[in-house]
Design a protein around this motif. Structure first.
Motif, PDB file in Angstrom:
ATOM      1  N   ALA A  22       5.585   0.901 -10.339  1.00 58.21           N
ATOM      2  CA  ALA A  22       4.374   1.111 -11.134  1.00 58.21           C
ATOM      3  C   ALA A  22       3.130   0.668 -10.375  1.00 58.21           C
ATOM      4  CB  ALA A  22       4.481   0.357 -12.461  1.00 58.21           C
ATOM      5  N   TYR A  23       3.194  -0.498  -9.747  1.00 53.30           N
ATOM      6  CA  TYR A  23       2.048  -0.966  -8.965  1.00 53.30           C
ATOM      7  C   TYR A  23       1.748  -0.018  -7.804  1.00 53.30           C
ATOM      8  CZ  TYR A  23       1.609  -5.534 -11.263  1.00 53.30           C
ATOM      9  OH  TYR A  23       1.374  -6.543 -12.167  1.00 53.30           O
ATOM     10  N   THR A  24       2.805   0.463  -7.155  1.00 57.21           N
ATOM     11  CA  THR A  24       2.608   1.390  -6.033  1.00 57.21           C
ATOM     12  C   THR A  24       2.026   2.712  -6.522  1.00 57.21           C
ATOM     13  OG1 THR A  24       4.545   0.384  -4.973  1.00 57.21           O
ATOM     14  CG2 THR A  24       3.718   2.430  -4.027  1.00 57.21           C
ATOM     15  N   ALA A  25       2.510   3.182  -7.676  1.00 56.69           N
ATOM     16  CA  ALA A  25       1.965   4.412  -8.257  1.00 56.69           C
ATOM     17  C   ALA A  25       0.495   4.232  -8.623  1.00 56.69           C
ATOM     18  CB  ALA A  25       2.772   4.814  -9.490  1.00 56.69           C
ATOM     19  N   ALA A  26       0.146   3.063  -9.155  1.00 50.50           N
ATOM     20  CA  ALA A  26      -1.250   2.799  -9.518  1.00 50.50           C
ATOM     21  C   ALA A  26      -2.151   2.862  -8.289  1.00 50.50           C
ATOM     22  CB  ALA A  26      -1.366   1.437 -10.189  1.00 50.50           C
ATOM     23  N   ALA A  27      -1.723   2.214  -7.202  1.00 50.55           N
ATOM     24  CA  ALA A  27      -2.516   2.233  -5.969  1.00 50.55           C
ATOM     25  C   ALA A  27      -2.621   3.647  -5.408  1.00 50.55           C
ATOM     26  CB  ALA A  27      -1.890   1.298  -4.936  1.00 50.55           C
ATOM     27  N   THR A  28      -1.515   4.381  -5.462  1.00 56.07           N
ATOM     28  CA  THR A  28      -1.519   5.764  -4.980  1.00 56.07           C
ATOM     29  C   THR A  28      -2.435   6.631  -5.832  1.00 56.07           C
ATOM     30  OG1 THR A  28       0.769   5.482  -4.223  1.00 56.07           O
ATOM     31  CG2 THR A  28      -0.046   7.737  -4.413  1.00 56.07           C
ATOM     32  N   GLY A  29      -2.417   6.400  -7.144  1.00 59.04           N
ATOM     33  CA  GLY A  29      -3.281   7.160  -8.039  1.00 59.04           C
ATOM     34  C   GLY A  29      -4.753   6.894  -7.791  1.00 59.04           C
ATOM     35  N   VAL A  30      -5.099   5.634  -7.553  1.00 61.79           N
ATOM     36  CA  VAL A  30      -6.497   5.296  -7.245  1.00 61.79           C
ATOM     37  C   VAL A  30      -6.926   5.977  -5.949  1.00 61.79           C
ATOM     38  CG1 VAL A  30      -8.046   3.421  -6.571  1.00 61.79           C
ATOM     39  CG2 VAL A  30      -6.498   3.121  -8.512  1.00 61.79           C
ATOM     40  N   ALA A  31      -6.043   5.941  -4.949  1.00 63.06           N
ATOM     41  CA  ALA A  31      -6.350   6.614  -3.686  1.00 63.06           C
ATOM     42  C   ALA A  31      -6.503   8.118  -3.896  1.00 63.06           C
ATOM     43  CB  ALA A  31      -5.253   6.330  -2.658  1.00 63.06           C
ATOM     44  N   GLY A  32      -5.697   8.673  -4.811  1.00 66.78           N
ATOM     45  CA  GLY A  32      -5.804  10.097  -5.111  1.00 66.78           C
ATOM     46  C   GLY A  32      -7.141  10.447  -5.742  1.00 66.78           C
ATOM     47  N   VAL A  33      -7.590   9.622  -6.680  1.00 69.87           N
ATOM     48  CA  VAL A  33      -8.897   9.850  -7.306  1.00 69.87           C
ATOM     49  C   VAL A  33     -10.003   9.770  -6.255  1.00 69.87           C
ATOM     50  CG1 VAL A  33     -10.583   8.913  -8.940  1.00 69.87           C
ATOM     51  CG2 VAL A  33      -8.164   9.039  -9.579  1.00 69.87           C
ATOM     52  N   ALA A  34      -9.912   8.770  -5.372  1.00 68.52           N
ATOM     53  CA  ALA A  34     -10.945   8.576  -4.352  1.00 68.52           C
ATOM     54  C   ALA A  34     -10.989   9.736  -3.362  1.00 68.52           C
ATOM     55  CB  ALA A  34     -10.699   7.260  -3.613  1.00 68.52           C
ATOM     56  N   THR A  35      -9.820  10.197  -2.914  1.00 67.76           N
ATOM     57  CA  THR A  35      -9.807  11.285  -1.929  1.00 67.76           C
ATOM     58  C   THR A  35     -10.259  12.605  -2.540  1.00 67.76           C
ATOM     59  OG1 THR A  35      -7.426  11.560  -2.359  1.00 67.76           O
ATOM     60  CG2 THR A  35      -8.056  10.270  -0.422  1.00 67.76           C
ATOM     61  N   LEU A  36      -9.930  12.829  -3.817  1.00 67.64           N
ATOM     62  CA  LEU A  36     -10.398  14.059  -4.461  1.00 67.64           C
ATOM     63  C   LEU A  36     -11.920  14.043  -4.608  1.00 67.64           C
ATOM     64  CD1 LEU A  36      -9.364  16.711  -5.752  1.00 67.64           C
ATOM     65  CD2 LEU A  36      -9.515  15.551  -7.960  1.00 67.64           C
ATOM     66  N   ALA A  37     -12.453  12.883  -4.999  1.00 64.81           N
ATOM     67  CA  ALA A  37     -13.908  12.759  -5.110  1.00 64.81           C
ATOM     68  C   ALA A  37     -14.568  12.967  -3.749  1.00 64.81           C
ATOM     69  CB  ALA A  37     -14.267  11.385  -5.673  1.00 64.81           C
ATOM     70  N   ALA A  38     -13.969  12.405  -2.701  1.00 65.13           N
ATOM     71  CA  ALA A  38     -14.525  12.562  -1.352  1.00 65.13           C
ATOM     72  C   ALA A  38     -14.461  14.014  -0.895  1.00 65.13           C
ATOM     73  CB  ALA A  38     -13.765  11.667  -0.373  1.00 65.13           C
ATOM     74  N   MET A  39     -13.389  14.705  -1.265  1.00 63.40           N
ATOM     75  CA  MET A  39     -13.268  16.109  -0.882  1.00 63.40           C
ATOM     76  C   MET A  39     -14.404  16.936  -1.480  1.00 63.40           C
ATOM     77  SD  MET A  39     -10.243  18.881  -1.705  1.00 63.40           S
ATOM     78  CE  MET A  39     -10.897  19.243  -3.350  1.00 63.40           C
ATOM     79  N   TYR A  40     -14.650  16.746  -2.779  1.00 62.06           N
ATOM     80  CA  TYR A  40     -15.699  17.534  -3.429  1.00 62.06           C
ATOM     81  C   TYR A  40     -17.098  17.102  -2.987  1.00 62.06           C
ATOM     82  CZ  TYR A  40     -12.606  20.118  -6.511  1.00 62.06           C
ATOM     83  OH  TYR A  40     -11.654  20.982  -6.997  1.00 62.06           O
ATOM     84  N   ALA A  41     -17.254  15.824  -2.664  1.00 61.53           N
ATOM     85  CA  ALA A  41     -18.577  15.338  -2.269  1.00 61.53           C
ATOM     86  C   ALA A  41     -18.911  15.668  -0.815  1.00 61.53           C
ATOM     87  CB  ALA A  41     -18.654  13.824  -2.477  1.00 61.53           C
ATOM     88  N   ILE A  42     -17.902  15.686   0.055  1.00 58.83           N
ATOM     89  CA  ILE A  42     -18.163  15.818   1.493  1.00 58.83           C
ATOM     90  C   ILE A  42     -17.665  17.142   2.059  1.00 58.83           C
ATOM     91  CG2 ILE A  42     -17.692  14.810   3.766  1.00 58.83           C
ATOM     92  CD1 ILE A  42     -17.358  12.095   2.312  1.00 58.83           C
ATOM     93  N   GLU A  43     -16.423  17.495   1.740  1.00 56.62           N
ATOM     94  CA  GLU A  43     -15.797  18.632   2.414  1.00 56.62           C
ATOM     95  C   GLU A  43     -16.109  19.976   1.771  1.00 56.62           C
ATOM     96  OE1 GLU A  43     -11.961  16.206   4.238  1.00 56.62           O
ATOM     97  OE2 GLU A  43     -11.741  17.325   2.356  1.00 56.62           O
ATOM     98  N   VAL A  44     -16.127  20.030   0.443  1.00 56.14           N
ATOM     99  CA  VAL A  44     -16.389  21.307  -0.229  1.00 56.14           C
ATOM    100  C   VAL A  44     -17.775  21.859   0.119  1.00 56.14           C
ATOM    101  CG1 VAL A  44     -16.719  22.411  -2.475  1.00 56.14           C
ATOM    102  CG2 VAL A  44     -14.736  20.929  -2.090  1.00 56.14           C
ATOM    103  N   PRO A  45     -18.839  21.042   0.095  1.00 59.01           N
ATOM    104  CA  PRO A  45     -20.155  21.592   0.469  1.00 59.01           C
ATOM    105  C   PRO A  45     -20.205  22.128   1.901  1.00 59.01           C
ATOM    106  CG  PRO A  45     -20.424  19.509  -0.678  1.00 59.01           C
ATOM    107  CD  PRO A  45     -18.957  19.654  -0.392  1.00 59.01           C
ATOM    108  N   LYS A  46     -19.397  21.556   2.791  1.00 60.10           N
ATOM    109  CA  LYS A  46     -19.387  21.990   4.192  1.00 60.10           C
ATOM    110  C   LYS A  46     -18.363  23.085   4.459  1.00 60.10           C
ATOM    111  CE  LYS A  46     -20.786  17.458   6.022  1.00 60.10           C
ATOM    112  NZ  LYS A  46     -20.377  16.346   6.915  1.00 60.10           N
ATOM    113  N   GLY A  47     -17.516  23.364   3.468  1.00 61.47           N
ATOM    114  CA  GLY A  47     -16.468  24.355   3.678  1.00 61.47           C
ATOM    115  C   GLY A  47     -15.320  23.850   4.531  1.00 61.47           C
TER     116      GLY A  47
END
Length: 224
Positions: A22-47
């Motif tokens: 559960a703790y590992t899943a929680a950390a993985t989930g937080v990392a997932g939220v962060a990377t998705l946000a980074a993708m839309y903020a940084i990578e999507v605008p640049k293609g």
């Protein structure tokens, strides 16, 4: 004899192992939220290049696998009947399918759209488990109320938010109506999704029984 307060779970064998997942899943989930946000903020605008996006896909695959032992351990608190047994294996199968689809996308074996459909389907089945399981668990006097309400809310938010988001894209009529429906769906779904790692963190704490004590006040014996 152990004493259980409203914010503790009665201990079952396997709880401590599930807590680690559960703790590992929680950390993985937080990392997932962060990377998705980074993708839309940084990578999507640049293609692209979609490094954060690929990382998010891989994290999603691991998250679905890590979730299974936790779901199974919490599920053990449900009444034993055919419906709950079916629900258990359906959510396990959906989690495995969601994980496989994520890894196939990472390795370029599966295209984005079918992988996304599989991932969203897995999320929907997991959300259904969250709603149905926690509704039953909240009927138990020894189940933590806040934890149960959190799980029930996550399930309901995703089950309402995901269809609303899809409806907004296909709904005929004024753009204002479509964007309103889509916005409500995204807000609900995103709230449930962001809270998901927190549920696993709470599950990790509860399954670890770190606050469990005997009636004499000494630390309770731990089962593996």
């Amino acid at each position: 004899m152990k004493h259980h307060s409203s914010d503790q779970l009665p201990e079952l064998p396997g709880d401590h192992t599930a807590s680690a997942f559960a703790y590992t899943a929680a950390a993985t989930g937080v990392a997932g939220v962060a990377t998705l946000a980074a993708m839309y903020a940084i990578e999507v605008p640049k293609g692209g290049p979609y490094i954060f996006g690929t990382t998010n896909d891989a994290l999603g695959g691991f998250f679905n696998l890590l979730a299974i032992p936790v779901i199974l351990q919490v599920h053990r608190r449900l009444p034993a009947n055919t419906g709950n047994e079916t629900l258990k294996w359906v959510v396990v199968a959906a989690s495995v399918a969601g994980s496989v689809s994520s890894f196939l996308l990472v390795f370029g074996v599966l295209e984005f759209m079918p992988s996304t459909i599989a991932t969203v389907s897995a999320m929907t089945v997991q959300a259904l488990w969250f709603l149905l399981a926690h509704r039953q668990l909240l009927k138990r006097p020894d189940f933590p109320r806040g934890f149960g309400r959190l799980g029930r809310f996550i399930g309901a938010a995703l089950l309402i938010g995901l269809p609303l988001t899809g409806l907004g894209y296909v709904l005929p009529g004024p753009d204002a109506l479509r964007w309103t429906v889509t916005g409500l769906g995204v807000a609900l779904g995103a709230t449930g999704w962001v809270l998901w790692p927190y549920w696993y963190f709470r599950a990790g704490r509860l399954l670890s029984h770190v606050h469990a004590t005997t009636t004499a006040g000494s630390p309770a014996p731990q089962a593996g």
